[in-house]
Design a protein around this motif. Structure first.
Motif, PDB file in Angstrom:
ATOM      1  N   GLY A 139       0.839   0.984  -4.554  1.00  6.71           N
ATOM      2  CA  GLY A 139      -0.425   0.954  -3.925  1.00  6.71           C
ATOM      3  C   GLY A 139      -0.402  -0.521  -5.365  1.00  6.71           C
ATOM      4  N   SER A 147      -9.233  -3.421  -3.863  1.00 13.17           N
ATOM      5  CA  SER A 147      -8.315  -2.388  -3.871  1.00 13.17           C
ATOM      6  C   SER A 147      -8.820  -1.030  -3.639  1.00 13.17           C
ATOM      7  CB  SER A 147      -8.679  -2.037  -6.021  1.00 13.17           C
ATOM      8  OG  SER A 147      -7.531  -3.211  -6.489  1.00 13.17           O
ATOM      9  N   PHE A 188      -1.275  -3.734  -6.045  1.00 15.10           N
ATOM     10  CA  PHE A 188      -1.976  -5.131  -5.868  1.00 15.10           C
ATOM     11  C   PHE A 188      -1.869  -6.274  -6.503  1.00 15.10           C
ATOM     12  CE2 PHE A 188      -5.119  -4.930  -2.117  1.00 15.10           C
ATOM     13  CZ  PHE A 188      -4.051  -5.438  -0.898  1.00 15.10           C
ATOM     14  N   TYR A 221      -4.311   2.018  -2.825  1.00  5.91           N
ATOM     15  CA  TYR A 221      -4.576   0.578  -3.640  1.00  5.91           C
ATOM     16  C   TYR A 221      -5.050   1.261  -4.869  1.00  5.91           C
ATOM     17  CZ  TYR A 221      -3.056  -2.562  -0.423  1.00  5.91           C
ATOM     18  OH  TYR A 221      -2.629  -2.560   1.025  1.00  5.91           O
ATOM     19  N   SER A 267       0.132  -1.563  -0.049  1.00  4.26           N
ATOM     20  CA  SER A 267      -0.009   0.071  -0.332  1.00  4.26           C
ATOM     21  C   SER A 267       0.783   1.208   0.258  1.00  4.26           C
ATOM     22  CB  SER A 267      -1.074   0.116   1.320  1.00  4.26           C
ATOM     23  OG  SER A 267       0.504   0.413   2.579  1.00  4.26           O
TER      24      SER A 267
END
Length: 251
Positions: free
Chosen positions: A79, A140, A81, A145, A72
């Motif tokens: 960010g 997300s 993911f 993210y 994160s």
């Protein structure tokens, strides 16, 4: 005798409460015939729908909680993911919605933090989508993210955390009882009804036949001990409500 359609609310490490709820329901001999999940609970739902046992789901979360957190922006990363997608697809061996043992639904959101609409992942409309992609979209969380850009069957989606719109999605057949796994965050048992997220969980609470709602005094990010705490609290709250659940299932 009815079976259970279990809907699991997202909430970071608090979501592990749903794993404890699943374990308790299994030990009571109740059948979970369909499952849905939002945000981190999408991972829980995906793993359970493909046959993973509750203790193994908890261990999976413990193995990945710091990895997910470190991806994160708040932990200084970019960010991205992708780790959600790869880890879930590895654990489920790349299974898609049509390959689940029981029907699975995962919710994501399309739009932005202030204005968004739900995108419902299930066998009906995303049959051959891998579960990792759906979980990545559902997890997300804005600001922490990046949006997940998914191209599927000629459509392009820019997706955010499902908790913005439906937290979680609830559906059931005539022979099922819809049980919602959720939580209070504070001992006061008061929730912020003015939050942008409030309509998403309030809708689920209106639709559920029964709500398991323990007090889990944790934030969103956390560690292995936090996951274990949430798991234990969810398990104990379900045991406490066993007679009420039994009356619904047997009724």
């Amino acid at each position: 005798m009815k079976t259970i359609s279990l809907a699991c609310r997202g909430g970071g490490v608090k979501s592990a409460g749903s794993v404890g709820i699943i374990k308790a329901l299994n030990e009571m001999g109740f059948t979970i015939s369909r499952i849905s999940g939002t945000s981190i609970s999408s991972i829980i739902a995906a793993l359970y729908s493909t046959g993973t046992k509750p203790d193994d789901i908890l261990q999976f979360l413990k193995d990945h909680v710091l990895i997910y957190s470190n991806a994160s922006r708040v932990r200084g990363n970019n960010g991205n993911f992708e780790i959600i997608e790869t880890s879930v697809d590895t654990e489920t061996r790349g299974k898609s919605f049509e390959e689940c043992n029981i029907p699975l639904t995962i919710t994501a959101s399309s739009g932005n933090f202030l204005i968004s609409k739900p995108v419902i992942f299930s066998k009906a409309d995303f049959s051959d989508l891998t579960l990792g992609k759906a979980c990545r979209a559902s997890c997300s969380f804005p600001f922490l993210y990046n949006k997940y850009h998914l191209h599927y069957k000629g459509n392009n989606y820019a997706l955010l955390d499902g908790g913005l719109t439906l937290n979680p999605f609830i559906s059931k057949e005539d022979n099922e009882v819809a049980i919602l796994s959720t939580y209070f965050k504070k001992e006061s048992k008061r929730e912020n009804t003015l939050s942008l997220y409030a309509p998403a969980w309030q809708q689920a609470e209106k639709l559920a036949d029964f709500i398991i709602k323990p007090i889990i005094p944790l934030g969103t990010l956390g560690n292995q001990d936090d996951l274990q705490m949430a798991f234990d609290i969810g398990y104990q709250e379900t045991i406490k409500n066993s007679k009420k659940i039994e009356s619904l299932v047997l009724g």
